[in-house]
Each structure stands twice: as structure tokens, then as C-alpha cells.
Design a protein around this motif. Structure first.
Motif, PDB file in Angstrom:
ATOM      1  N   GLU A   5       0.793  -1.328   0.033  1.00 21.79           N
ATOM      2  CA  GLU A   5      -0.159   0.207  -0.100  1.00 21.79           C
ATOM      3  C   GLU A   5       0.966   1.132   0.227  1.00 21.79           C
ATOM      4  OE1 GLU A   5      -3.555  -2.225   2.480  1.00 21.79           O
ATOM      5  OE2 GLU A   5      -2.200  -0.958   3.463  1.00 21.79           O
ATOM      6  N   CYS A   9       1.012   4.145  -2.910  1.00 20.96           N
ATOM      7  CA  CYS A   9       0.828   5.393  -2.472  1.00 20.96           C
ATOM      8  C   CYS A   9       1.845   6.295  -3.220  1.00 20.96           C
ATOM      9  CB  CYS A   9       0.635   5.911  -1.388  1.00 20.96           C
ATOM     10  SG  CYS A   9      -0.973   5.469  -0.645  1.00 20.96           S
ATOM     11  N   SER A 179     -10.281   0.519  -2.105  1.00 17.91           N
ATOM     12  CA  SER A 179     -11.715   0.723  -2.218  1.00 17.91           C
ATOM     13  C   SER A 179     -12.111   2.116  -2.929  1.00 17.91           C
ATOM     14  CB  SER A 179     -12.159   1.067  -0.751  1.00 17.91           C
ATOM     15  OG  SER A 179     -11.542   1.967  -0.066  1.00 17.91           O
ATOM     16  N   GLU A 180     -11.243   2.911  -3.098  1.00 16.86           N
ATOM     17  CA  GLU A 180     -11.640   4.116  -3.906  1.00 16.86           C
ATOM     18  C   GLU A 180     -10.212   4.667  -4.448  1.00 16.86           C
ATOM     19  OE1 GLU A 180     -13.963   6.787  -1.763  1.00 16.86           O
ATOM     20  OE2 GLU A 180     -14.344   8.125  -3.358  1.00 16.86           O
ATOM     21  N   THR A 187      -7.739   5.065  -1.341  1.00 12.09           N
ATOM     22  CA  THR A 187      -8.189   4.666  -0.145  1.00 12.09           C
ATOM     23  C   THR A 187      -8.140   3.010   0.042  1.00 12.09           C
ATOM     24  OG1 THR A 187      -9.575   6.448  -0.036  1.00 12.09           O
ATOM     25  CG2 THR A 187      -9.978   4.783   1.751  1.00 12.09           C
TER      26      THR A 187
END
Lengths: 196, 196
Positions: A5, A9, A179-180, A187
């Protein structure tokens, strides 16, 4: 955030609310040490499943699959999207529609590399609409082998791929679950990765 | 015989005097531990060359390349044979004719992943007529980077690929060099692999 993650990012580029570019470390340029960490994390989650074979699809599934295969000490088979001239007999095939490439491919494996009764872990870089995953599952089913589950690098949890697999009773393990995403950021759903 | 020559003799299938099928451990099913050994052997030969990047081509080059990349601690970039919808800008391209598939492909990489002055090791599973190797070399040259050499898993030394590369001044390291093959067996040129 877990290690993947964090990398998404830092280096991922959101081109559209459904399109994430991770070509700097997953599907064009590969960071081998990082990819090994991904392969090991997938392998860890299926350690108890007595996996006998890993199935993936060319090209971006190969790197995470070989590292998971090294860790689980099992062979990796990659399905081909195009027929090879030297791989003609004894093929198992299924059809896969690619939303990204807007085309249907026939994917195939040689049946001699997947036997009835084998316990198969299916690995791929992305899970979105689940088309590739379902095509790979069909290959395993046609071979009479057992699907132990899916090991996914990045899941687009806002699309319906996971649900399609879960509805069929399959276990799905994804290292990062988005999720988004939009220009403002990405997210993630809660993840259970232990190696942060 | 070295470890790869031995495996070729045990599992390779000579379909014709120019066609060798090694799909049980290299280009369809992959034996991860064995592939790691191949990647490490290639890496060892280029250890002194201060390689900064490995370039390969999808799909069968990816597995040996990521293991060599892990060993040399450098990123791997794989050239694509087809254009991706999410990889459109800033491409470097070259044309490659495949004798096996009897078609011409445009191969490409994103220029941001290969910079002027980089020291590049090009890895592929086979060297035969050298078409893919020359196409990859063209990508490196167009990027203004330096070709440190080629790391090849299996070389068909009875075809002219190696000579074409040597004529251009490139270093070529192949783990197995086949001088002749037919239904009776496979003959190898002397190899310098130290890990038997």
C-alpha cells in the motif's frame, strides 16, 4: 499501511477512477526484492494448504508467481494468451475478456502440466472484474484439479471481481485492496498483511 | 554437463533439428528453484560490470531476469510485444521478426525506465537468429544506454544469432550452447558454467 500500500501511494499513478498505473514496480519495470516480498506474503497465506502447483497468466503474473513458487517449493505454470507453434497438442483453453485491452483472448495451458487432484494456487497481479481469474479457474476445473484459492497483488475492491470469486466459494487473498482512488489519493480496505 | 545441459537432456524434446521444446521447466511450466540457479549463474558472469538495469522481453525472459535482478540488486524492465492502453506516452520501440511465430512484432519500453548512461544486461530464454536480441539492443541504443552484454539461457549455436551479436561487439554469455540436436540426442559446445 502495509509495504505494498505504501509503495502504491508513493509510485502508483491514478489515471482515472478505475485505472491505476503501477508500471514502475509491477507490470513493466519490476523491483525484484519487492516482488519477492509480495511472493512470500502470498505464499505465507497458503502455507497450510499443501499447494502442489501455482497457475498464473502471462506476463505480469509471472514475477509474483515464481517468487511464491520458490517459497512454497512448487512449479509455476503460466497460461498463454496466444497459441504457440511448439505447444499445439493437449491444450486446455478458456476465453477471457480484457476490459483494459478491450479484446477477448483464448488462454491456454498444456494439460500435461495440470493433473486431476492437484491443489492449485492461482496468482495474478490485478483483480478487477475477475475475467482473467475466472478464466484461470476454468482451466483448473477442466483439468479436474482443486482451486485452493487466489493470490492477488492489487485488488480493485470497488469492482466486482472478488465478489464473483467469493460467490463461487473461492478463497481470495489480496495484498492491497483499493476501495477508492482518484486524483486526491487512494483508499485501502483493511488488510491483514503482517510484514509491514 | 552443467546443470542446465543435464536438465535439457532429461526433459527437453527435440521436435525438429531446429526446434527444442523446454516447456516443462522454462517457457510454460517454470521450476522456480532451477530458474533461480540460472538467474544466479547469469548474474555471476556480469558481477564485475556494475549493471544498473536488466532488460528482457515478455514472457519467457521474465523469470530468469527477475532472479538475476534479485542477485545483482537491480530493477528489471520487460519489453512488451503489444501496446498497453495504460502505457502510451514516451515509448521507445523497435521491430522484431519472430521465426517461431512467423510474424513481426513491435516491441516497446517506456523511456522513463531506461536512461542514458545506464549499464544494461539483456536477458532472454533463447538465442537463435538473434532477432529479439537485436531488437532489445536497439531499444537500449535508442535510450543512449550502454549494453554490458547478453545473458542467454539456451543458445542454438548452429544458428547465427550469437555471431550477429559478437559482430556488433557485444559480449554474449549463454548457460547452454547447443551445437547440434536431432532425435538421437543433443550436443553442446563447451561451457564455462562453474556450478555443475
Amino acid at each position: 499501511m502495509n509495504f505494498l500500500e505504501k509503495k502504491i501511494c508513493e509510485e502508483g499513478i491514478v489515471l482515472a477512477p478505475t485505472v491505476l498505473k503501477v508500471d514502475s514496480f509491477i507490470n513493466h519495470q519490476i523491483d525484484p526484492l519487492f516482488m519477492q516480498q509480495i511472493g512470500c506474503e502470498i505464499a505465507k497465506r497458503y502455507k497450510a494448504e499443501r499447494i502442489t502447483k501455482i497457475l498464473t497468466i502471462e506476463s505480469s503474473g509471472i514475477a509474483p508467481a515464481v517468487f511464491a513458487g520458490l517459497e512454497l517449493d512448487v512449479p509455476v505454470v503460466f497460461a498463454r494468451k496466444k497459441k504457440s507453434l511448439t505447444l499445439t497438442d493437449g491444450l486446455i483453453t478458456s476465453k477471457v475478456y480484457s476490459f483494459t485491452k478491450q479484446e477477448e483472448n483464448e488462454i491456454s495451458i498444456a494439460n500435461k502440466f495440470l493433473s486431476a487432484g492437484e491443489r492449485v494456487l492461482i496468482i495474478d497481479d490485478f483483480l478487477a472484474h475477475g475475467e482473467a481469474a475466472l478464466g484461470l479457474a476454468e482451466l483448473v476445473n477442466k483439468a479436474g484439479a482443486l482451486i485452493s484459492g487466489f493470490g492477488i497483488v492489487i485488488e480493485k475492491s470497488f469492482q466486482d471481481g472478488r465478489q464473483k470469486l467469493v460467490d463461487k466459494g473461492y478463497r481470495v487473498e489480496s495484498i492491497a485492496r483499493i476501495s477508492e482512488m482518484n486524483a486526491n489519493g487512494i483508499t485501502f480496505l483493511k488488510s491483514e498483511v503482517t510484514s509491514l
